[in-house]
Design a protein around this motif. Structure first.
Motif, PDB file in Angstrom:
ATOM      1  N   ARG A 198       0.854  -1.183   0.000  1.00  0.00           N
ATOM      2  CA  ARG A 198       0.000   0.000   0.000  1.00  0.00           C
ATOM      3  C   ARG A 198       0.893   1.238   0.000  1.00  0.00           C
ATOM      4  O   ARG A 198       1.716   1.422   0.895  1.00  0.00           O
ATOM      5  N   LEU A 199       0.751   2.071  -1.025  1.00  0.00           N
ATOM      6  CA  LEU A 199       1.560   3.279  -1.155  1.00  0.00           C
ATOM      7  C   LEU A 199       0.861   4.484  -0.533  1.00  0.00           C
ATOM      8  O   LEU A 199      -0.309   4.743  -0.825  1.00  0.00           O
ATOM      9  N   ARG A 200       1.582   5.205   0.308  1.00  0.00           N
ATOM     10  CA  ARG A 200       1.139   6.506   0.802  1.00  0.00           C
ATOM     11  C   ARG A 200       2.104   7.533   0.235  1.00  0.00           C
ATOM     12  O   ARG A 200       2.967   8.062   0.929  1.00  0.00           O
ATOM     13  N   VAL A 201       1.951   7.761  -1.057  1.00  0.00           N
ATOM     14  CA  VAL A 201       2.855   8.609  -1.837  1.00  0.00           C
ATOM     15  C   VAL A 201       2.007   9.580  -2.652  1.00  0.00           C
ATOM     16  O   VAL A 201       1.079   9.149  -3.349  1.00  0.00           O
ATOM     17  N   SER A 202       2.307  10.863  -2.575  1.00  0.00           N
ATOM     18  CA  SER A 202       1.436  11.867  -3.184  1.00  0.00           C
ATOM     19  C   SER A 202       1.631  12.031  -4.680  1.00  0.00           C
ATOM     20  O   SER A 202       0.706  12.441  -5.396  1.00  0.00           O
ATOM     21  N   ASN A 203       2.820  11.720  -5.196  1.00  0.00           N
ATOM     22  CA  ASN A 203       3.114  11.942  -6.613  1.00  0.00           C
ATOM     23  C   ASN A 203       2.955  10.644  -7.402  1.00  0.00           C
ATOM     24  O   ASN A 203       3.624   9.651  -7.107  1.00  0.00           O
ATOM     25  N   PRO A 204       2.084  10.618  -8.422  1.00  0.00           N
ATOM     26  CA  PRO A 204       1.858   9.366  -9.160  1.00  0.00           C
ATOM     27  C   PRO A 204       3.080   8.870  -9.917  1.00  0.00           C
ATOM     28  O   PRO A 204       3.255   7.653 -10.087  1.00  0.00           O
ATOM     29  N   HIS A 205       3.940   9.782 -10.388  1.00  0.00           N
ATOM     30  CA  HIS A 205       5.132   9.359 -11.117  1.00  0.00           C
ATOM     31  C   HIS A 205       6.142   8.704 -10.171  1.00  0.00           C
ATOM     32  O   HIS A 205       6.780   7.707 -10.526  1.00  0.00           O
ATOM     33  N   GLU A 206       6.268   9.250  -8.966  1.00  0.00           N
ATOM     34  CA  GLU A 206       7.128   8.613  -7.972  1.00  0.00           C
ATOM     35  C   GLU A 206       6.531   7.274  -7.534  1.00  0.00           C
ATOM     36  O   GLU A 206       7.262   6.300  -7.311  1.00  0.00           O
ATOM     37  N   ALA A 207       5.218   7.234  -7.425  1.00  0.00           N
ATOM     38  CA  ALA A 207       4.547   5.985  -7.058  1.00  0.00           C
ATOM     39  C   ALA A 207       4.774   4.924  -8.122  1.00  0.00           C
ATOM     40  O   ALA A 207       4.981   3.740  -7.800  1.00  0.00           O
ATOM     41  N   ARG A 208       4.759   5.323  -9.380  1.00  0.00           N
ATOM     42  CA  ARG A 208       4.998   4.358 -10.452  1.00  0.00           C
ATOM     43  C   ARG A 208       6.402   3.769 -10.358  1.00  0.00           C
ATOM     44  O   ARG A 208       6.601   2.565 -10.531  1.00  0.00           O
ATOM     45  N   GLY A 209       7.390   4.613 -10.062  1.00  0.00           N
ATOM     46  CA  GLY A 209       8.751   4.116  -9.904  1.00  0.00           C
ATOM     47  C   GLY A 209       8.853   3.121  -8.759  1.00  0.00           C
ATOM     48  O   GLY A 209       9.514   2.083  -8.881  1.00  0.00           O
ATOM     49  N   ALA A 210       8.174   3.434  -7.640  1.00  0.00           N
ATOM     50  CA  ALA A 210       8.189   2.515  -6.496  1.00  0.00           C
ATOM     51  C   ALA A 210       7.490   1.210  -6.849  1.00  0.00           C
ATOM     52  O   ALA A 210       7.963   0.120  -6.510  1.00  0.00           O
ATOM     53  N   ARG A 211       6.373   1.312  -7.550  1.00  0.00           N
ATOM     54  CA  ARG A 211       5.622   0.108  -7.931  1.00  0.00           C
ATOM     55  C   ARG A 211       6.456  -0.792  -8.831  1.00  0.00           C
ATOM     56  O   ARG A 211       6.524  -2.008  -8.636  1.00  0.00           O
ATOM     57  N   PHE A 212       7.115  -0.216  -9.819  1.00  0.00           N
ATOM     58  CA  PHE A 212       7.924  -1.016 -10.730  1.00  0.00           C
ATOM     59  C   PHE A 212       9.078  -1.694  -9.996  1.00  0.00           C
ATOM     60  O   PHE A 212       9.399  -2.848 -10.255  1.00  0.00           O
ATOM     61  N   ALA A 213       9.710  -0.981  -9.059  1.00  0.00           N
ATOM     62  CA  ALA A 213      10.811  -1.565  -8.292  1.00  0.00           C
ATOM     63  C   ALA A 213      10.319  -2.743  -7.452  1.00  0.00           C
ATOM     64  O   ALA A 213      10.968  -3.796  -7.371  1.00  0.00           O
ATOM     65  N   LEU A 214       9.165  -2.580  -6.822  1.00  0.00           N
ATOM     66  CA  LEU A 214       8.620  -3.633  -5.973  1.00  0.00           C
ATOM     67  C   LEU A 214       8.159  -4.833  -6.793  1.00  0.00           C
ATOM     68  O   LEU A 214       8.384  -5.989  -6.427  1.00  0.00           O
ATOM     69  N   ARG A 215       7.540  -4.559  -7.935  1.00  0.00           N
ATOM     70  CA  ARG A 215       7.067  -5.665  -8.766  1.00  0.00           C
ATOM     71  C   ARG A 215       8.236  -6.412  -9.419  1.00  0.00           C
ATOM     72  O   ARG A 215       8.161  -7.617  -9.671  1.00  0.00           O
ATOM     73  N   ALA A 216       9.318  -5.696  -9.698  1.00  0.00           N
ATOM     74  CA  ALA A 216      10.510  -6.351 -10.229  1.00  0.00           C
ATOM     75  C   ALA A 216      11.084  -7.320  -9.205  1.00  0.00           C
ATOM     76  O   ALA A 216      11.463  -8.455  -9.532  1.00  0.00           O
ATOM     77  N   ALA A 217      11.147  -6.871  -7.935  1.00  0.00           N
ATOM     78  CA  ALA A 217      11.644  -7.752  -6.871  1.00  0.00           C
ATOM     79  C   ALA A 217      10.711  -8.934  -6.672  1.00  0.00           C
ATOM     80  O   ALA A 217      11.157 -10.068  -6.432  1.00  0.00           O
ATOM     81  N   ALA A 218       9.414  -8.689  -6.770  1.00  0.00           N
ATOM     82  CA  ALA A 218       8.441  -9.771  -6.615  1.00  0.00           C
ATOM     83  C   ALA A 218       8.566 -10.789  -7.745  1.00  0.00           C
ATOM     84  O   ALA A 218       8.474 -12.000  -7.521  1.00  0.00           O
ATOM     85  N   LYS A 219       8.809 -10.297  -8.959  1.00  0.00           N
ATOM     86  CA  LYS A 219       8.961 -11.196 -10.098  1.00  0.00           C
ATOM     87  C   LYS A 219      10.174 -12.103  -9.913  1.00  0.00           C
ATOM     88  O   LYS A 219      10.130 -13.295 -10.215  1.00  0.00           O
ATOM     89  N   GLU A 220      11.267 -11.542  -9.399  1.00  0.00           N
ATOM     90  CA  GLU A 220      12.462 -12.342  -9.143  1.00  0.00           C
ATOM     91  C   GLU A 220      12.193 -13.425  -8.105  1.00  0.00           C
ATOM     92  O   GLU A 220      12.812 -14.497  -8.130  1.00  0.00           O
ATOM     93  N   ALA A 221      11.285 -13.119  -7.178  1.00  0.00           N
ATOM     94  CA  ALA A 221      10.941 -14.085  -6.131  1.00  0.00           C
ATOM     95  C   ALA A 221       9.768 -14.972  -6.532  1.00  0.00           C
ATOM     96  O   ALA A 221       9.248 -15.721  -5.703  1.00  0.00           O
ATOM     97  N   ASN A 222       9.362 -14.890  -7.816  1.00  0.00           N
ATOM     98  CA  ASN A 222       8.229 -15.680  -8.325  1.00  0.00           C
ATOM     99  C   ASN A 222       6.956 -15.420  -7.534  1.00  0.00           C
ATOM    100  O   ASN A 222       6.193 -16.339  -7.211  1.00  0.00           O
ATOM    101  N   ARG A 223       6.721 -14.148  -7.227  1.00  0.00           N
ATOM    102  CA  ARG A 223       5.521 -13.769  -6.496  1.00  0.00           C
ATOM    103  C   ARG A 223       4.811 -12.651  -7.251  1.00  0.00           C
ATOM    104  O   ARG A 223       5.416 -11.928  -8.028  1.00  0.00           O
ATOM    105  N   ASP A 224       3.510 -12.524  -7.016  1.00  0.00           N
ATOM    106  CA  ASP A 224       2.724 -11.459  -7.632  1.00  0.00           C
ATOM    107  C   ASP A 224       2.160 -10.586  -6.530  1.00  0.00           C
ATOM    108  O   ASP A 224       1.267 -11.010  -5.793  1.00  0.00           O
ATOM    109  N   LEU A 225       2.716  -9.389  -6.366  1.00  0.00           N
ATOM    110  CA  LEU A 225       2.303  -8.494  -5.294  1.00  0.00           C
ATOM    111  C   LEU A 225       1.588  -7.272  -5.868  1.00  0.00           C
ATOM    112  O   LEU A 225       2.220  -6.417  -6.499  1.00  0.00           O
ATOM    113  N   PRO A 226       0.272  -7.161  -5.695  1.00  0.00           N
ATOM    114  CA  PRO A 226      -0.421  -5.957  -6.140  1.00  0.00           C
ATOM    115  C   PRO A 226      -0.013  -4.755  -5.303  1.00  0.00           C
ATOM    116  O   PRO A 226       0.274  -4.876  -4.111  1.00  0.00           O
TER     117      PRO A 226
END
Length: 314
Positions: A195-223
């Motif tokens: 759950r992101l508590r981040v005011s800027n959508p572009h910064e949130a997108r960067g955080a989301r991509f970083a987290l989903r990349a780590a999840a992909k490496e761990a063979n997990r799907d994290l919304p």
């Protein structure tokens, strides 16, 4: 119920490796998004139409259950209670950190959808929440925790694994959008969703991509969900007046640290589409400025608008 929202070309045309995490968007140009709403204002001694003025008031479980059932029946995927929720207020003379957990355990049998509750980021708190919420027989329950730099990540990962085994997913709150690969791996080792508590959508997108990349490496799907504060009225000026009134009553800024929409149901629907379409989130948790007014506006206005603009899958 989940809503299929359009994904913008900026996201579907990205060529980076991380962007390939959303390759489903490239073919369908849509993204499944879930919608939650926070009901913490229904706690004791809170501001809102349901608030009670007494400094020693207690939560009205009847109204909390009614709001939860109304949200679920109206198409909201889950409701949440954050760390400000209290079952009764005694100033600073009591620890209310587990109030939300105890309240969720009491109302869980009446749930027809999900209920997520925020608690302390300690193994002890997670274990208590797991024991209480695992008894739920209807809907589903989840735990939300905010991580800190000095958290015992190994112990939290173990407690989260126990919760997961009991059918209780753990959501981790992120407030700093600068997520390093190392930090992302730690979060992924604990979380079932973010759950992101981040005011800027572009910064949130960067955080989301970083987290989903780590999840992909761990063979997990994290919304990854984004919290968005809302104050809804028939016109923007009316919404702004309501927001000012809420700030005066509370004596503080409304929705600090969160993106906010102060306007009409169309403005809220546009913002939800924008965040999901940009790739900043996989869904939203709407945080109302007051209850039940904003809840009614979401159910009668925002969700019908989103459904009318998209394909709805149940």
């Amino acid at each position: 119920m989940s809503i299929e929202l359009a994904a913008c070309s900026e996201l579907t045309n990205l060529k980076s490796t991380v962007a390939q995490l959303d390759m489903s968007l490239a073919s369908e140009h849509t993204k499944t998004a879930s919608v939650g709403i926070d009901l913490s204002l229904l706690g004791a001694n809170c501001t809102g139409e349901y608030a009670v003025s007494s400094p020693l008031d207690q939560v009205d479980y009847r109204k909390l259950i009614t709001a939860m059932r109304t949200a679920h029946d109206g198409g909201i995927d889950f409701v949440s209670l954050n760390s400000t929720f209290a079952t009764h207020s005694l100033g600073k003379t009591r620890d209310s950190s587990l109030d939300g957990v105890h309240a969720a355990a009491k109302i869980a049998e009446f749930a027809t959808g999900g209920i997520c509750v925020e608690t302390c980021a300690t193994p002890e708190a997670i274990n208590i929440a797991t024991d209480l919420l695992a008894k739920q027989t209807a809907g589903w329950a989840g735990i939300t925790i905010p991580l800190h730099e000095n958290s015992d990540f190994a112990a939290l990962a173990a407690a989260a694994a126990d919760a997961r085994a009991a059918g209780i997913p753990v959501t981790v709150v992120i407030t700093n959008p600068k997520v390093s690969p190392e930090r992302a791996k730690l979060v992924v080792s604990i979380a079932d969703s973010i759950r992101l508590r981040v005011s800027n959508p572009h910064e949130a997108r960067g955080a989301r991509f970083a987290l989903r990349a780590a999840a992909k490496e761990a063979n997990r799907d994290l919304p990854v969900m984004a919290e968005i504060g809302i104050v809804i009225s028939a016109t923007v000026p009316a919404a702004e007046e309501r927001a000012l009134l809420i700030e005066e009553i509370n004596g503080c800024e409304i929705f600090p640290g969160l993106p906010k929409v102060i306007g009409t149901v169309y403005d809220v629907a546009d913002t939800v589409e924008s965040w999901v379409g940009l790739g900043a989130s996989d869904g939203v948790v709407l945080v109302p400025g007051s209850l039940p007014t904003d809840l009614a506006s979401v159910l009668r206005g925002v969700l019908p608008l989103l459904k009318a603009r998209s394909i709805v899958s149940e």
